[in-house]
Scaffold this motif. Structure first.
Motif, PDB file in Angstrom:
ATOM      1  N   ALA A 289       0.834  -1.205   0.000  1.00 16.82           N
ATOM      2  CA  ALA A 289       0.000   0.000   0.000  1.00 16.82           C
ATOM      3  C   ALA A 289       0.869   1.256   0.000  1.00 16.82           C
ATOM      4  CB  ALA A 289      -0.929  -0.005   1.208  1.00 16.82           C
ATOM      5  N   HIS A 290       1.929   1.247   0.779  1.00 19.77           N
ATOM      6  CA  HIS A 290       2.806   2.420   0.840  1.00 19.77           C
ATOM      7  C   HIS A 290       3.606   2.597  -0.448  1.00 19.77           C
ATOM      8  CE1 HIS A 290       2.387   4.057   4.915  1.00 19.77           C
ATOM      9  NE2 HIS A 290       2.087   2.823   5.274  1.00 19.77           N
ATOM     10  N   LEU A 291       3.935   1.515  -1.111  1.00 28.65           N
ATOM     11  CA  LEU A 291       4.673   1.621  -2.365  1.00 28.65           C
ATOM     12  C   LEU A 291       3.855   2.315  -3.447  1.00 28.65           C
ATOM     13  CD1 LEU A 291       6.427  -1.874  -2.518  1.00 28.65           C
ATOM     14  CD2 LEU A 291       7.548   0.354  -2.216  1.00 28.65           C
ATOM     15  N   LYS A 292       2.537   2.294  -3.304  1.00 31.27           N
ATOM     16  CA  LYS A 292       1.657   2.896  -4.308  1.00 31.27           C
ATOM     17  C   LYS A 292       1.354   4.364  -4.021  1.00 31.27           C
ATOM     18  CE  LYS A 292      -0.630  -1.545  -5.167  1.00 31.27           C
ATOM     19  NZ  LYS A 292      -1.904  -2.316  -5.031  1.00 31.27           N
ATOM     20  N   VAL A 293       1.790   4.859  -2.876  1.00 33.62           N
ATOM     21  CA  VAL A 293       1.489   6.243  -2.500  1.00 33.62           C
ATOM     22  C   VAL A 293       2.429   7.194  -3.244  1.00 33.62           C
ATOM     23  CG1 VAL A 293       1.474   7.888  -0.593  1.00 33.62           C
ATOM     24  CG2 VAL A 293       0.609   5.570  -0.240  1.00 33.62           C
ATOM     25  N   ALA A 294       1.873   8.268  -3.767  1.00 34.72           N
ATOM     26  CA  ALA A 294       2.682   9.275  -4.463  1.00 34.72           C
ATOM     27  C   ALA A 294       3.669   9.914  -3.481  1.00 34.72           C
ATOM     28  CB  ALA A 294       1.781  10.344  -5.069  1.00 34.72           C
ATOM     29  N   PRO A 295       4.892  10.171  -3.917  1.00 32.54           N
ATOM     30  CA  PRO A 295       5.902  10.737  -3.009  1.00 32.54           C
ATOM     31  C   PRO A 295       5.529  12.139  -2.550  1.00 32.54           C
ATOM     32  CG  PRO A 295       6.703  10.740  -5.267  1.00 32.54           C
ATOM     33  CD  PRO A 295       5.433   9.948  -5.271  1.00 32.54           C
ATOM     34  N   GLN A 296       5.817  12.430  -1.287  1.00 30.21           N
ATOM     35  CA  GLN A 296       5.591  13.759  -0.735  1.00 30.21           C
ATOM     36  C   GLN A 296       6.872  14.588  -0.720  1.00 30.21           C
ATOM     37  OE1 GLN A 296       3.637  12.322   3.063  1.00 30.21           O
ATOM     38  NE2 GLN A 296       2.185  13.923   2.495  1.00 30.21           N
ATOM     39  N   ALA A 297       8.001  13.900  -0.723  1.00 30.42           N
ATOM     40  CA  ALA A 297       9.301  14.571  -0.696  1.00 30.42           C
ATOM     41  C   ALA A 297      10.327  13.643  -1.318  1.00 30.42           C
ATOM     42  CB  ALA A 297       9.694  14.942   0.732  1.00 30.42           C
TER      43      ALA A 297
ATOM     44  N   ALA B 114      24.576   3.155   6.066  1.00 30.46           N
ATOM     45  CA  ALA B 114      23.659   4.134   6.644  1.00 30.46           C
ATOM     46  C   ALA B 114      22.472   4.362   5.723  1.00 30.46           C
ATOM     47  CB  ALA B 114      24.386   5.458   6.904  1.00 30.46           C
ATOM     48  N   VAL B 115      21.392   4.835   6.327  1.00 22.53           N
ATOM     49  CA  VAL B 115      20.203   5.286   5.595  1.00 22.53           C
ATOM     50  C   VAL B 115      19.804   6.635   6.164  1.00 22.53           C
ATOM     51  CG1 VAL B 115      19.396   2.944   5.114  1.00 22.53           C
ATOM     52  CG2 VAL B 115      18.603   4.123   7.180  1.00 22.53           C
ATOM     53  N   VAL B 116      18.968   7.343   5.413  1.00 27.20           N
ATOM     54  CA  VAL B 116      18.458   8.633   5.885  1.00 27.20           C
ATOM     55  C   VAL B 116      16.937   8.604   5.852  1.00 27.20           C
ATOM     56  CG1 VAL B 116      18.684   9.641   3.576  1.00 27.20           C
ATOM     57  CG2 VAL B 116      18.511  11.138   5.561  1.00 27.20           C
ATOM     58  N   LEU B 117      16.325   9.136   6.907  1.00 31.09           N
ATOM     59  CA  LEU B 117      14.874   9.220   7.012  1.00 31.09           C
ATOM     60  C   LEU B 117      14.458  10.673   7.136  1.00 31.09           C
ATOM     61  CD1 LEU B 117      14.142   6.466   9.737  1.00 31.09           C
ATOM     62  CD2 LEU B 117      14.547   6.162   7.284  1.00 31.09           C
ATOM     63  N   VAL B 118      13.404  11.026   6.427  1.00 31.52           N
ATOM     64  CA  VAL B 118      12.767  12.338   6.573  1.00 31.52           C
ATOM     65  C   VAL B 118      11.428  12.075   7.237  1.00 31.52           C
ATOM     66  CG1 VAL B 118      11.938  14.398   5.395  1.00 31.52           C
ATOM     67  CG2 VAL B 118      13.923  13.160   4.489  1.00 31.52           C
ATOM     68  N   GLN B 119      11.301  12.523   8.486  1.00 34.02           N
ATOM     69  CA  GLN B 119      10.148  12.142   9.296  1.00 34.02           C
ATOM     70  C   GLN B 119       9.547  13.369   9.961  1.00 34.02           C
ATOM     71  OE1 GLN B 119      11.025   9.219  12.352  1.00 34.02           O
ATOM     72  NE2 GLN B 119       8.897   8.569  12.427  1.00 34.02           N
ATOM     73  N   ARG B 120       8.218  13.463   9.916  1.00 34.45           N
ATOM     74  CA  ARG B 120       7.567  14.574  10.592  1.00 34.45           C
ATOM     75  C   ARG B 120       7.963  14.599  12.058  1.00 34.45           C
ATOM     76  NH1 ARG B 120       1.411  14.144  11.112  1.00 34.45           N
ATOM     77  NH2 ARG B 120       1.978  13.444  13.196  1.00 34.45           N
ATOM     78  N   ALA B 121       8.350  15.759  12.544  1.00 39.00           N
ATOM     79  CA  ALA B 121       8.827  15.889  13.918  1.00 39.00           C
ATOM     80  C   ALA B 121       7.799  15.347  14.899  1.00 39.00           C
ATOM     81  CB  ALA B 121       9.142  17.350  14.227  1.00 39.00           C
ATOM     82  N   GLY B 122       8.296  14.681  15.937  1.00 34.90           N
ATOM     83  CA  GLY B 122       7.417  14.074  16.919  1.00 34.90           C
ATOM     84  C   GLY B 122       7.053  12.647  16.585  1.00 34.90           C
ATOM     85  N   HIS B 123       7.899  11.982  15.772  1.00 34.77           N
ATOM     86  CA  HIS B 123       7.661  10.588  15.381  1.00 34.77           C
ATOM     87  C   HIS B 123       6.375  10.432  14.583  1.00 34.77           C
ATOM     88  CE1 HIS B 123      10.810  10.036  18.362  1.00 34.77           C
ATOM     89  NE2 HIS B 123      10.988   8.824  17.907  1.00 34.77           N
ATOM     90  N   GLY B 124       6.204  11.333  13.631  1.00 36.09           N
ATOM     91  CA  GLY B 124       5.086  11.235  12.714  1.00 36.09           C
ATOM     92  C   GLY B 124       5.433  10.388  11.505  1.00 36.09           C
ATOM     93  N   PRO B 125       4.694  10.526  10.416  1.00 35.05           N
ATOM     94  CA  PRO B 125       4.958   9.731   9.217  1.00 35.05           C
ATOM     95  C   PRO B 125       6.343   9.995   8.626  1.00 35.05           C
ATOM     96  CG  PRO B 125       2.786  10.757   9.120  1.00 35.05           C
ATOM     97  CD  PRO B 125       3.493  11.376  10.289  1.00 35.05           C
ATOM     98  N   ILE B 126       6.933   8.945   8.103  1.00 33.49           N
ATOM     99  CA  ILE B 126       8.171   9.078   7.337  1.00 33.49           C
ATOM    100  C   ILE B 126       7.767   9.408   5.905  1.00 33.49           C
ATOM    101  CG2 ILE B 126      10.186   7.827   6.438  1.00 33.49           C
ATOM    102  CD1 ILE B 126      10.106   6.188   9.080  1.00 33.49           C
ATOM    103  N   VAL B 127       8.188  10.582   5.416  1.00 35.35           N
ATOM    104  CA  VAL B 127       7.731  11.059   4.114  1.00 35.35           C
ATOM    105  C   VAL B 127       8.737  10.781   3.002  1.00 35.35           C
ATOM    106  CG1 VAL B 127       6.238  12.807   5.136  1.00 35.35           C
ATOM    107  CG2 VAL B 127       8.607  13.402   4.528  1.00 35.35           C
ATOM    108  N   ALA B 128       9.965  10.416   3.359  1.00 36.00           N
ATOM    109  CA  ALA B 128      10.978  10.065   2.357  1.00 36.00           C
ATOM    110  C   ALA B 128      12.097   9.314   3.055  1.00 36.00           C
ATOM    111  CB  ALA B 128      11.516  11.300   1.652  1.00 36.00           C
ATOM    112  N   ALA B 129      12.753   8.437   2.294  1.00 35.05           N
ATOM    113  CA  ALA B 129      13.868   7.665   2.851  1.00 35.05           C
ATOM    114  C   ALA B 129      14.773   7.235   1.721  1.00 35.05           C
ATOM    115  CB  ALA B 129      13.352   6.435   3.609  1.00 35.05           C
ATOM    116  N   ALA B 130      16.042   7.026   2.051  1.00 35.09           N
ATOM    117  CA  ALA B 130      17.002   6.600   1.028  1.00 35.09           C
ATOM    118  C   ALA B 130      18.190   5.953   1.706  1.00 35.09           C
ATOM    119  CB  ALA B 130      17.465   7.779   0.184  1.00 35.09           C
TER     120      ALA B 130
END
Length: 233
Positions: A122-130, A214-230
């Motif tokens: 389901a998440h793979l089908k979501v359009a990227p936010q960032a 290593a990996v990098v996560l872009v996550q809404r502050a406060g442990h919210g959704p992860i909007v991008a990762a690489a």
């Protein structure tokens, strides 16, 4: 082991958005413990996730099983804190192992592979936010983030995570006494590269430990959704 590192934030100028990520990998965090007898099936699933290009799997060993006779050598109280914060963010009153959290949003019993696959797909089908890219030069990691379709007024944590692809444990006490187990993608260190307002492209840099991928996560502050990762290249 969450280490606050003084990061250098630089505004990056991009000529186009042609390099935006197409289908960022889905981040799956497994909260597990060497003291948990129901965790090995989920730990085996993490080995499978670690082989996938479309998933970033991370094993976070927690410390709240240590009291039963075996101290998990890879456990970190900050992993437990992250799990508790996820529970609070999601309106849940309890934490458990093995638990998997998908893109910082949904949780699933770690051994339920079908439900996990459903969430990943389901998440793979979501359009990227960032979009995020990261490059490593020696011990320095450079991170570039670009907004795509982010909500206004939010702040995002830019975190760089290092992990061991495989760690071995010979467990001598507790519920898994007598077991020799291998664990995949065991988290070793976290670095906060900085925070981002999500408005314009921005660059960050951070110095990491040598020897671990290593990996990098872009996550809404406060442990919210992860909007991008690489993965860091």
């Amino acid at each position: 082991m969450f280490r606050s590192i003084r990061a250098t934030a630089l505004v990056s100028l991009f000529l186009s958005t042609a390099a935006l990520a197409e289908g960022d990998p889905v981040v799956v965090e497994l909260f597990t413990s060497q003291g948990c007898s129901s965790c090995p099936p989920a730990d085996r699933i993490m080995h499978d996730l670690a082989k996938r290009d479309d998933v970033i799997g991370l094993a976070l060993h927690v410390d709240y099983w240590d009291y039963i006779g075996w101290k998990d050598e890879y456990a970190d109280p900050d992993h437990t804190l992250r799990q508790r914060t996820y529970a609070r963010e999601g309106g849940r009153s309890m934490i458990y192992t093995p638990q998997m959290v998908v893109n910082g949003q949904q949780d699933v019993v770690g051994a339920q592979s079908r439900e996990l696959d459903r969430l990943i797909n389901a998440h793979l089908k979501v359009a990227p936010q960032a979009s995020v890219t990261a490059v490593r030069s020696g011990d320095d990691v450079s991170v570039d983030v670009t907004p795509v379709e982010l909500p206004a007024g939010e702040t995002y944590d830019i975190r760089v995570i290092q992990y061991s692809p495989v760690r071995h444990a010979s467990i001598r006490r507790g519920e898994l006494a007598g077991h020799d187990l291998d664990y995949a993608n065991v988290v070793e260190a976290w670095y906060m590269a900085g925070q981002w307002d999500g408005v314009a492209p921005q660059a960050f840099s951070v110095t990491v430990d040598a020897g671990f991928p290593a990996v990098v996560l872009v996550q809404r502050a406060g442990h919210g959704p992860i909007v991008a990762a690489a993965r860091v290249k």
